[in-house]
Design an enzyme around this catalytic site. Structure first.
Site, mmCIF file in Angstrom:
data_model
loop_
_atom_site.group_PDB
_atom_site.id
_atom_site.type_symbol
_atom_site.label_atom_id
_atom_site.label_comp_id
_atom_site.label_asym_id
_atom_site.label_seq_id
_atom_site.Cartn_x
_atom_site.Cartn_y
_atom_site.Cartn_z
ATOM 1 N N GLY A 141 0.819 -1.208 0.000
ATOM 2 C CA GLY A 141 0.000 0.000 0.000
ATOM 3 C C GLY A 141 0.847 1.249 0.000
ATOM 4 O O GLY A 141 2.070 1.202 0.165
ATOM 5 N N GLU A 142 0.173 2.387 -0.197
ATOM 6 C CA GLU A 142 0.869 3.668 -0.218
ATOM 7 C C GLU A 142 -0.093 4.751 0.223
ATOM 8 O O GLU A 142 -1.279 4.721 -0.112
ATOM 9 C CB GLU A 142 1.404 3.964 -1.628
ATOM 10 C CG GLU A 142 2.251 5.221 -1.702
ATOM 11 C CD GLU A 142 2.963 5.343 -3.038
ATOM 12 O OE1 GLU A 142 3.678 6.341 -3.232
ATOM 13 O OE2 GLU A 142 2.806 4.434 -3.877
ATOM 14 N N GLY A 143 0.393 5.689 1.005
ATOM 15 C CA GLY A 143 -0.423 6.797 1.480
ATOM 16 C C GLY A 143 0.336 8.097 1.407
ATOM 17 O O GLY A 143 1.455 8.162 0.873
ATOM 18 N N GLY A 144 -0.272 9.146 1.952
ATOM 19 C CA GLY A 144 0.351 10.455 1.885
ATOM 20 C C GLY A 144 1.635 10.551 2.677
ATOM 21 O O GLY A 144 2.521 11.334 2.355
ATOM 22 N N MET A 145 1.768 9.745 3.754
ATOM 23 C CA MET A 145 2.955 9.820 4.601
ATOM 24 C C MET A 145 4.057 8.860 4.159
ATOM 25 O O MET A 145 5.201 9.017 4.578
ATOM 26 C CB MET A 145 2.575 9.519 6.051
ATOM 27 C CG MET A 145 1.650 10.554 6.681
ATOM 28 S SD MET A 145 2.447 12.136 6.936
ATOM 29 C CE MET A 145 3.573 11.725 8.263
ATOM 30 N N GLY A 146 3.730 7.860 3.367
ATOM 31 C CA GLY A 146 4.758 6.909 2.960
ATOM 32 C C GLY A 146 4.149 5.643 2.391
ATOM 33 O O GLY A 146 2.972 5.601 2.031
ATOM 34 N N ASP A 197 -10.049 10.587 11.638
ATOM 35 C CA ASP A 197 -10.126 10.257 10.211
ATOM 36 C C ASP A 197 -10.707 8.863 10.034
ATOM 37 O O ASP A 197 -10.218 8.065 9.239
ATOM 38 C CB ASP A 197 -8.741 10.348 9.567
ATOM 39 C CG ASP A 197 -8.826 10.336 8.032
ATOM 40 O OD1 ASP A 197 -9.894 10.676 7.494
ATOM 41 O OD2 ASP A 197 -7.827 9.983 7.376
ATOM 42 N N LYS A 228 5.232 0.460 7.863
ATOM 43 C CA LYS A 228 5.010 1.734 7.186
ATOM 44 C C LYS A 228 6.329 2.507 7.209
ATOM 45 O O LYS A 228 6.874 2.791 8.280
ATOM 46 C CB LYS A 228 3.913 2.541 7.868
ATOM 47 C CG LYS A 228 3.650 3.893 7.191
ATOM 48 C CD LYS A 228 2.625 4.721 7.946
ATOM 49 C CE LYS A 228 1.247 4.170 7.768
ATOM 50 N NZ LYS A 228 0.216 5.104 8.311
ATOM 51 N N VAL A 232 3.588 1.266 2.612
ATOM 52 C CA VAL A 232 3.378 0.179 3.565
ATOM 53 C C VAL A 232 3.835 -1.122 2.910
ATOM 54 O O VAL A 232 3.464 -1.414 1.765
ATOM 55 C CB VAL A 232 1.903 0.075 3.990
ATOM 56 C CG1 VAL A 232 1.718 -1.027 5.024
ATOM 57 C CG2 VAL A 232 1.417 1.407 4.556
#
Length: 591
Positions: free
Chosen positions: A82-87, A198, A104, A89
């Protein structure tokens, strides 16, 4: 040709068996590619192998060199999940304990951002304190080789959002079971003074036990906030959206102080979505959705699915109350309220029946045949369990008298019609007869020792009511104007993102007249290396003052790398300054 080559070799004086040295174009061998430094996060279009700032070996942009590495001498990185705004996974495995975990890794671009690092550390600190089967546990946090990482429980399941996209609406008992589990997990966080802020289907993972039971786990406390923190301690600068508007409470949208009841509102939004497959406050644009959420009461479940129990409709309506004081006070109260009997009405098929969201509910009708032959009135007996209040007894007696009066009046009218007495005099006589029969009806007055006191006449301060209404209208007008200005500012950012998606430098300059030469060269080099660019925007705080504005946002770029043919992505935090000219907002700077 062969003989000519041999003659040339002999003439050159090179011995047989040696290769002739041909001239080499050194410039053709030196190919500049976009590279990134894993330590400082700087990007270079260079053929060099090392970062000129700190000497760290550079890596090609878009490559994922963490896979198959051992992080911090104990976590073997297996694959990216996975991938998000902070980095990003990753799925990892502890090399000594043989236990799988989710890791993460903070984006290198944000490592040197103090506030981003503090946000990442706060996620580790908050989540590690919560020990509950419905919250993903955090095991470790640290830094290794310039990488900041967070190790948490690996949940072998899928996000609730993916499950809903495939199977919504869910059966009532299934939806209630998942909601109760989420409420339990939130309760554990709230008891420690932590508000998630959130909560959304993406942050709820659903797995199955060996017996097939679904287990919900709340994840991603990246923007969770301890309730005792002051406003000055909040971390909101990195350009990431603080919450997801589709699931945010009205007070959070307005930037007011929030507490655990804001999470309960978000859970109400999720439960509504699970039961109806439709989000609350649907609107063509996000701005219109926000305006509806701030100014309207949430629609009822039974407006969309008449088969749902009224008791469940009341529970969800209370969770979605606009004012925090009208909601449940704790996650435990929500769990208990969802634990009651909320099965569907008998005969309901389990699916939303009406294509329209606001189909009027059917109302009971009075049967003339039943009214023509009313049952004889029976004596009213007091009810001992449960005890009723004087006002309730008074309403019951009054209601019974009204029903008897209606039934007798209907009977007299029908009797007159059957005998042909349709003249005004006959009808008047029938009405007098009905009144005479109703007057001594069994509206027995309660005994003197239990007779209720007369109802007090409520006094309404009309001047105060008008003042409150005018203040409310002014406040709503101001908020509506602020939302409209914010929408206009975001429209300018959207034009900028669309220009990036086009890959056309001319359109980019038109959307951002303040584009600097360095920024233009950056995008030109990226346009040359990538194709099929898609630029999405995630909005952060926006400040509007007179004819100037500042907005924080993140550009998420998805593109195909021309050299590798693989689809890649990157996130670029941005801060924009804008000015209003000719009725619209224009970018004047980006950093």
């Amino acid at each position: 040709m062969r003989e000519a080559e041999e003659v040339a070799l002999a003439a050159s004086g090179l011995g047989s068996g040696l290769l002739a040295q041909q001239p080499v174009d050194e410039a053709a061998l030196t190919v500049a590619v976009l590279k990134v430094c894993p330590l400082c996060g700087s990007e270079y279009e260079t053929a060099a192998r090392f970062c000129p700032a700190d000497g760290t070996a550079l890596r090609p942009k878009g490559s994922d060199s963490l896979i198959d590495r051992v992080l911090a001498d104990r976590y073997h990185i297996l694959k990216r999940i996975g991938e998000g705004g902070m980095g990003r996974v990753y799925l990892g495995e502890h090399v000594k304990m043989n236990r799988q975990c989710a890791i993460k890794v903070m984006s290198p671009v944000l490592v040197n951002d103090h506030e981003s690092a503090a946000r990442f550390a706060r996620e580790a600190s908050n989540a590690a304190r919560i020990i509950h089967p419905n919250v993903a546990a955090v095991f470790d946090y640290g830094e290794s080789d310039g990488l900041v990482y967070l190790v948490m429980e690996y949940v072998e399941g899928e996000p609730l959002s993916r499950l809903l996209a495939r199977e919504a609406p869910l059966a009532v008992e299934r939806a209630l079971d998942l909601a109760r589990q989420v409420a339990d997990g939130l309760g554990a966080a709230h008891e420690l003074g932590i508000v998630h802020r959130d909560l959304k289907p993406d942050n709820i993972l659903v797995s199955r036990t060996r017996t097939g039971r679904e287990v919900a786990k709340v994840v991603d406390f990246g923007i969770a906030k301890a309730m005792q923190e002051s406003a000055g301690e909040a971390l909101t600068r990195t350009g990431l959206v603080i919450g997801t508007p589709e699931f945010m409470s009205p007070e959070q949208l307005l930037g007011d102080p929030i507490d655990a009841r804001s999470d309960l509102y978000a859970l109400g939004c999720i439960l509504y979505l699970m039961l109806t497959a439709a989000p609350i406050f649907e609107a063509p644009t996000r701005e219109q959705m926000i305006k509806r959420r701030l100014s309207e009461d949430a629609p009822h479940l039974r407006d969309l699915d008449h088969g749902l129990a009224e008791s469940l409709d009341h529970v969800v309506a209370r969770m979605l109350a606009r004012a925090p004081g009208d909601r449940y006070g704790s996650a435990a109260e929500v769990r208990d309220a969802l634990s009651g009997a909320h099965s569907r009405r008998p005969g309901a098929d389990g699916h939303p029946s009406a294509p329209s969201r606001y189909t009027p509910r059917s109302m009971p009708t009075l049967s003339l045949e039943a009214a023509a032959s009313p049952a004889p009135p029976t004596a009213l007996t007091p009810v001992e369990s449960p005890p009723s209040s004087p006002s309730r007894r008074r309403r019951a007696l009054l209601g019974a008298g009204v029903l008897v009066a209606l039934a007798l009046a209907g009977a007299m009218v029908i009797r007159g019609a059957r005998t042909g007495a349709d003249s005004p005099a006959a009808l008047a006589a029938a009405r007098r007869d009905s009144v005479a029969r109703v007057t001594p009806a069994p509206l027995a007055v309660a005994p003197a020792d239990t007779a209720p006191a007369a109802l007090p006449v409520p006094m309404v301060d009309s001047a105060r009511l008008r003042t409150q209404l005018a203040a409310r209208l002014r406040r709503d007008s101001i908020r509506g104007a602020a939302l409209a200005e914010e929408g206009a500012v975001r429209a300018a950012i959207v034009r900028y993102a669309q220009a990036i998606s086009s890959g056309d430098v001319a359109k980019l300059r038109a959307s951002n007249p303040a584009l600097t030469g360095a920024q233009q060269r950056f995008w030109e080099s990226n346009f040359a290396l990538a194709e099929q660019i898609r630029a999405g925007v995630r909005y952060g705080p926006t400040t509007v003052k007179d004819s100037t504005a500042e907005a924080e946002f993140s550009l998420r770029l998805n593109f195909v790398n021309k050299s590798s043919g693989q689809e890649e992505s990157m996130v670029i935090p941005q801060r924009a300054t804008l000015v209003r000219r000719g009725g619209s907002w224009q970018l004047t700077g980006l950093r």
